[in-house]
Design a protein around this motif. Structure first.
Motif, mmCIF file in Angstrom:
data_model
loop_
_atom_site.group_PDB
_atom_site.id
_atom_site.type_symbol
_atom_site.label_atom_id
_atom_site.label_comp_id
_atom_site.label_asym_id
_atom_site.label_seq_id
_atom_site.Cartn_x
_atom_site.Cartn_y
_atom_site.Cartn_z
ATOM 1 N N ILE A 415 7.953 -4.581 13.476
ATOM 2 C CA ILE A 415 7.868 -3.216 12.954
ATOM 3 C C ILE A 415 7.090 -2.328 13.928
ATOM 4 N N PHE A 416 5.988 -2.847 14.474
ATOM 5 C CA PHE A 416 5.220 -2.081 15.452
ATOM 6 C C PHE A 416 6.058 -1.787 16.696
ATOM 7 N N LYS A 417 6.817 -2.774 17.137
ATOM 8 C CA LYS A 417 7.671 -2.600 18.314
ATOM 9 C C LYS A 417 8.718 -1.514 18.053
ATOM 10 N N GLN A 418 9.364 -1.590 16.897
ATOM 11 C CA GLN A 418 10.379 -0.601 16.550
ATOM 12 C C GLN A 418 9.754 0.792 16.439
ATOM 13 N N ALA A 419 8.550 0.870 15.894
ATOM 14 C CA ALA A 419 7.875 2.165 15.756
ATOM 15 C C ALA A 419 7.642 2.807 17.118
ATOM 16 N N ARG A 420 7.229 1.987 18.105
ATOM 17 C CA ARG A 420 7.005 2.522 19.459
ATOM 18 C C ARG A 420 8.311 3.009 20.064
ATOM 19 N N GLU A 421 9.358 2.197 19.950
ATOM 20 C CA GLU A 421 10.624 2.518 20.620
ATOM 21 C C GLU A 421 11.363 3.670 19.939
ATOM 22 N N LEU A 422 11.171 3.831 18.642
ATOM 23 C CA LEU A 422 11.869 4.899 17.914
ATOM 24 C C LEU A 422 11.058 6.192 17.822
ATOM 25 N N HIS A 423 9.871 6.165 18.393
ATOM 26 C CA HIS A 423 8.934 7.274 18.210
ATOM 27 C C HIS A 423 9.500 8.666 18.510
ATOM 28 N N PRO A 424 10.280 8.856 19.551
ATOM 29 C CA PRO A 424 10.777 10.224 19.786
ATOM 30 C C PRO A 424 11.680 10.731 18.666
ATOM 31 N N HIS A 425 12.287 9.812 17.914
ATOM 32 C CA HIS A 425 13.267 10.205 16.907
ATOM 33 C C HIS A 425 12.766 10.050 15.474
ATOM 34 N N LEU A 426 11.800 9.158 15.280
ATOM 35 C CA LEU A 426 11.428 8.762 13.923
ATOM 36 C C LEU A 426 9.957 8.364 13.895
ATOM 37 N N LYS A 427 9.190 8.969 12.983
ATOM 38 C CA LYS A 427 7.787 8.592 12.839
ATOM 39 C C LYS A 427 7.678 7.418 11.874
ATOM 40 N N ILE A 428 7.005 6.361 12.340
ATOM 41 C CA ILE A 428 6.808 5.164 11.524
ATOM 42 C C ILE A 428 5.326 4.798 11.564
ATOM 43 N N ALA A 429 4.724 4.606 10.409
ATOM 44 C CA ALA A 429 3.315 4.215 10.324
ATOM 45 C C ALA A 429 3.198 2.920 9.543
ATOM 46 N N PHE A 430 2.210 2.108 9.906
ATOM 47 C CA PHE A 430 1.919 0.871 9.184
ATOM 48 C C PHE A 430 0.452 0.914 8.783
ATOM 49 N N LEU A 431 0.197 0.911 7.466
ATOM 50 C CA LEU A 431 -1.161 0.940 6.943
ATOM 51 C C LEU A 431 -1.704 -0.481 6.830
ATOM 52 N N GLU A 432 -2.791 -0.763 7.553
ATOM 53 C CA GLU A 432 -3.332 -2.115 7.513
ATOM 54 C C GLU A 432 -4.170 -2.347 6.262
ATOM 55 N N ASP A 433 -4.365 -3.635 5.962
ATOM 56 C CA ASP A 433 -5.199 -4.099 4.850
ATOM 57 C C ASP A 433 -4.736 -3.536 3.506
ATOM 58 N N TYR A 434 -3.464 -3.754 3.219
ATOM 59 C CA TYR A 434 -2.839 -3.305 1.965
ATOM 60 C C TYR A 434 -3.624 -3.830 0.770
ATOM 61 N N ASP A 435 -3.983 -2.955 -0.156
ATOM 62 C CA ASP A 435 -4.712 -3.345 -1.362
ATOM 63 C C ASP A 435 -4.289 -2.440 -2.516
ATOM 64 N N LEU A 436 -4.968 -2.580 -3.652
ATOM 65 C CA LEU A 436 -4.588 -1.818 -4.841
ATOM 66 C C LEU A 436 -4.656 -0.310 -4.601
ATOM 67 N N GLU A 437 -5.677 0.147 -3.880
ATOM 68 C CA GLU A 437 -5.838 1.582 -3.677
ATOM 69 C C GLU A 437 -4.746 2.150 -2.786
ATOM 70 N N ILE A 438 -4.410 1.442 -1.708
ATOM 71 C CA ILE A 438 -3.322 1.907 -0.843
ATOM 72 C C ILE A 438 -2.005 1.886 -1.612
ATOM 73 N N ALA A 439 -1.810 0.859 -2.426
ATOM 74 C CA ALA A 439 -0.576 0.768 -3.220
ATOM 75 C C ALA A 439 -0.439 1.980 -4.134
ATOM 76 N N LYS A 440 -1.522 2.371 -4.798
ATOM 77 C CA LYS A 440 -1.467 3.522 -5.710
ATOM 78 C C LYS A 440 -1.082 4.794 -4.960
ATOM 79 N N ARG A 441 -1.627 4.956 -3.760
ATOM 80 C CA ARG A 441 -1.320 6.160 -2.979
ATOM 81 C C ARG A 441 0.132 6.150 -2.522
#
Length: 576
Positions: A415-441
Motif C-alpha cells: 500500500i505504501f509503495k502504491q501510494a508513492r507511485e500513484l501520488h501525482p494522480h491519487l492521494k493515499i494515506a495510511f494511519l498507523e496504530d489503528y485503534d478505537l479512536e481512529i476507527a470512530k473518526r
C-alpha cells in the motif's frame, strides 16, 4: 464490591471472551472480536441485564504499531496504567499448568450506562508474586507466543474464569463462550459434573443446559487446535482421554468442536456465516444471530447532535433512526462535512498528507491480512488513474498485521509503495496504530466505506454497520452482514456476484464491478447529484442502523439463547 454483591441476588449471564474493547486506554483488544465484545457489554449495561464479562489482563496489550516511510511495521509493547484504571479483587483461584499450581488474581472495571445499568468486566491476571516468572507472563500478551502459550492462556480464561466466578459466589444461568478460545470453561463444568458420579449422558446434558457458543470464524486456520501430547503436558487429563477425544476431536483437541459438543445453543454471526459453519461442521444445529454495533458509541458527535434534536430516544431505541427523513438535508450534509474535516485534520496531523474536504474520500480500515485483500483497489492501476483524473478521489487506509503474519505486513508495504507511485494522480494515506479512536473518526469521516474480503471468509464484519450509523455508504463484496444489508443502489453497492450465483471468473467480475460502479455510479452521483447522494445517506441510516445494532443483537440472545432449553442434540451426526 457493591456491584458484585448485588449480582449475587440473581442468576447472571457470564460472557467469556479472549479480548474486550472498552476504550482506548485499556488496550486488551486487537480487532473485530474484541470490539464486538465491548459493544455487547455496553448494550448489556444499557438494557440492565444481569451480565458479567470475563477476559484476560493483557498488561502489554496487543501491540503499538509504528510504520516506517516504506511501510515496514514495527511492534512495540503497550504500556498502560492497570492500577489507575482497574480495581483489584481480593479473590484468587488456582489452576494446574504443566504440573504446577498457577495462582490467578482478578481486577474489575465496571461499565456504567447512562440508563443506570452496570456490567462488571473481570480481568484475570497471572502476574502475581506467587507464580514463577514464566507463569506470570501467561496473561501478558494478546495472541502472543506459540501454541503452548495460547493453550496456557485458554486454561486461565476458561478454567480459571469458571473458578473465579465461584470464588466471587456468583450464580450463573448461562456461560456464553465467545469464540473457541474460552471453550475450556465447558470442560471445567463437565469435570464438576463427572466428579458427582453422574452417568455420562446426564453430565453432558447439564453442561449443555449451561453453555451458549458463538463461533466467529469461517477460516479453517482460525479454529484453535492443540495436539493431545501438548494437552497432556500443559493441561493434564481433566477427563478420561476417550471422552475428551469424543468431544474435542480424534486426532487433536479442536476448541471449536469442543464448544459445539458442549453447548446447548450455537450460533454464527450472520446468516451466511451460519450456513458456512454448518458446512464446516456438518450434523450440528448452528443458528444465526447477526452481529450489531453499539449505536451511541459509534455515532459521531455531529450526528449525535442531529439525532438528539430530531429523533429523541434514538440512543436507547436505535429503531427510531428509521425516522431519519425528518432531518433536513442541509443539516445532515453539514454534520457529515464536520466529521470529514475532523478526519482530514487527523490525517494531516499523523501523516503530513493534506487532503481536501470537497474531494470524494474512500476508507478501508481493518486487520491487514491476505483474505481481507486490502490491495484489491490497485488491481487495475491504469484504470484507477483514468478514473481519478476525471473524477478525483482520495483514499485513507488503517490497520495492523499480526506480528507473525508476514503476508499481512507485506500488504502494508505494498500500500505504501502504491501510494508513492500513484501520488501525482491519487492521494493515499495510511494511519498507523489503528485503534478505537481512529476507527470512530474514519467510519464517520469518509464518504464511502470499502470492504473487499475473499468470499466466504468474512464471518460478519461490523465496520460497515458503524459507517451506516453516520450516513456513510458501504461498497462491499457480498459476504458476511452485507448480504443482509445491501439494497443495491439504495443502501450502498455490491462487488461481485451473490453467494448463490455461480460465475466462471468471479475475480474478473469483482474487479469490473468495483471499477465500473465507482466510475459510472458512485462518483457521478456524489459530484453531480448531491441531493440523491444525501438520499442514499439517509437510506443507510434509516434502513441499516435500526437493525444492525447491538441492542437488537442482545435481545435476540436473550430470547433465543440465554432463556433457551436445548432440544435433542446431535454430535457427529449421532444422537447422544
Amino acid at each position: 464490591m457493591e456491584i458484585l454483591n448485588y449480582l449475587k441476588e440473581e442468576e447472571i449471564i457470564a460472557y467469556f471472551s479472549m479480548e474486550i474493547a472498552l476504550f482506548k486506554e485499556i488496550p486488551t483488544y486487537s480487532g473485530g472480536l474484541g470490539v464486538l465484545a465491548g459493544d455487547t457489554v455496553r448494550s448489556a449495561a444499557d438494557l440492565s441485564l444481569p451480565f458479567v464479562a470475563i477476559t484476560l489482563l493483557h498488561r502489554k496489550g496487543y501491540f503499538r504499531q509504528e510504520l516506517t516511510p516504506d511501510g515496514n511495521q514495527i511492534e512495540h509493547p503497550v504500556v498502560w496504567d492497570v492500577e489507575r484504571l482497574l480495581t483489584p479483587l481480593p479473590q484468587k483461584v488456582r489452576v494446574t499448568i504443566e504440573g504446577r499450581e498457577v495462582v490467578i488474581g482478578a481486577w474489575v472495571y465496571v461499565w456504567r450506562s447512562v440508563t443506570g445499568g452496570k456490567v462488571p468486566v473481570i480481568f484475570l491476571d497471572t502476574d502475581l508474586p506467587e507464580n514463577v516468572e514464566s507463569d506470570r507472563a501467561i496473561t501478558h500478551y494478546l495472541y502472543g507466543g506459540d501454541r503452548r502459550y495460547r493453550l496456557k492462556q485458554e486454561i486461565v480464561l476458561g478454567i480459571g474464569g469458571v473458578r473465579m466466578l465461584k470464588a466471587l459466589e456468583l450464580s450463573v444461568r448461562k456461560y456464553h463462550i465467545n469464540e473457541g478460545h474460552a471453550a475450556l470453561l465447558a470442560l471445567e463444568l463437565l469435570r464438576d459434573e463427572v466428579s458427582c458420579q453422574k452417568e455420562e449422558k446426564a453430565c453432558l446434558r447439564e453442561v449443555r443446559n449451561l453453555c451458549v457458543f458463538t463461533t466467529h470464524t469461517p477460516v479453517e486456520a482460525g479454529h484453535d487446535r492443540f495436539p493431545y501430547d501438548l494437552v497432556r503436558e500443559v493441561l493434564g487429563e481433566p477427563l478420561p482421554i476417550d471422552l475428551l477425544k469424543k468431544l474435542g476431536g480424534k486426532d487433536e483437541l479442536n476448541m471449536t468442536l469442543l464448544a459445539l459438543n458442549l453447548s446447548g445453543y450455537v450460533n454464527g454471526v450472520a446468516k451466511r456465516h451460519s450456513e458456512v459453519s454448518r458446512n464446516m461442521f456438518p450434523g450440528y444445529v448452528i443458528h444465526s444471530i447477526t452481529n450489531g454495533v453499539h449505536t451511541f458509541t459509534w455515532t459521531s458527535p455531529a450526528f449525535r447532535e442531529l439525532y438528539d434534536r430530531y429523533i429523541p430516544g434514538w440512543a436507547h431505541e436505535p429503531e427510531l433512526l428509521a425516522r431519519v427523513d425528518v432531518i433536513p438535508d442541509e443539516l445532515l450534509w453539514e454534520a457529515h462535512q464536520r466529521e470529514k474535516k475532523s478526519l482530514i485534520e487527523l490525517v494531516y496531523e499523523k501523516t503530513g498528507i493534506l487532503m481536501e474536504k470537497e474531494v470524494f474520500t474512500l476508507g478501508f480500515a481493518r486487520r491487514m491480512t491476505a483474505y481481507k485483500r486490502p490491495t484489491f483497489i490497485f488491481a487495475d492501476r491504469e484504470r484507477l488513474i483514468r478514473i481519478a483524473k476525471r473524477q478525483p478521489f482520495q483514499v485513507i487506509f488503517a490497520g495492523k498485521a499480526h506480528p507473525q503474519d508476514w503476508e499481512g505486513k507485506r500488504l502494508i508495504q505494498e500500500i505504501f509503495k502504491q501510494a508513492r507511485e500513484l501520488h501525482p494522480h491519487l492521494k493515499i494515506a495510511f494511519l498507523e496504530d489503528y485503534d478505537l479512536e481512529i476507527a470512530k473518526r474514519m467510519v464517520s469521516g469518509v464518504d464511502l466505506w470499502l470492504n473487499t474480503p475473499q468470499k466466504p471468509f468474512e464471518a460478519s464484519g461490523t465496520s460497515g454497520m458503524k459507517a451506516a450509523h453516520n450516513g456513510v455508504l458501504h461498497f462491499s463484496v457480498l459476504d458476511g452482514w452485507w448480504i443482509e444489508g445491501c439494497l443495491e443502489g439504495i443502501t450502498g453497492w455490491s462487488i461481485g456476484s451473490p453467494p448463490d450465483e455461480k460465475t466462471d471468473d468471479e475475480a474478473r467480475r469483482e474487479v469490473e464491478d468495483f471499477y465500473g460502479k465507482l466510475e459510472y455510479a458512485i462518483l457521478p452521483t456524489f459530484y453531480n447529484h448531491r441531493e440523491h447522494w444525501i438520499r442514499l445517506m439517509k437510506n443507510a441510516i434509516g434502513k441499516l442502523a435500526p437493525y444492525f445494532n447491538s441492542h437488537r443483537m442482545m435481545k435476540r440472545y436473550l430470547s433465543e439463547a440465554y432463556f433457551h432449553q436445548p432440544a435433542l442434540f446431535t454430535m457427529n451426526n449421532q444422537h447422544v
